[in-house]
Design a protein around this motif. Structure first.
Motif: not given
Length: 101
Positions: A14, A18, A22, A51, A55, A58, A85, A88, A92
């Motif tokens: 992960f 990710a 990023v 992204l 996430s 996930w 997840g 994130t 994000a």
């Protein structure tokens, strides 16, 4: 021991995906090639959407797997993955959500 290693490998996977997305979203100079063409740049939109999709999927998959586990420790680990997840996804969305407009 093997279950701990599996958990760590999952988190590392992960983090690599990710983290790469990023990094690609991080502000940089205009010398980098853009996705798109002409006078506009779609890289922010594409990488932000990637992204958020990664996430979000996930989180959904890990929650579904956690709900199907009968072992409490395994369910706890899968819920931990889901929490990473979800965090994130939210971070994000707040940090890079302006790219979706």
């Amino acid at each position: 021991m093997l279950k701990d290693r599996t958990f760590q490998i999952g988190l590392a996977l992960f983090a690599v995906v990710a983290g790469t997305l990023v990094y690609l979203l991080w502000p940089k100079n205009t010398g980098y090639p853009s996705i798109g063409g002409g006078g506009y740049d779609l890289s922010g939109f594409v990488y932000t959407l990637s992204l958020l999709a990664f996430s979000g999927l996930w989180t959904l998959v890990t929650v579904m797997v956690a709900l199907s586990r009968r072992d409490a420790l395994a369910a706890k680990r899968w819920n931990g993955w889901a929490a990473v997840g979800a965090a994130t996804f939210v971070i994000a969305a707040v940090a890079f959500g302006h790219n979706l407009r």
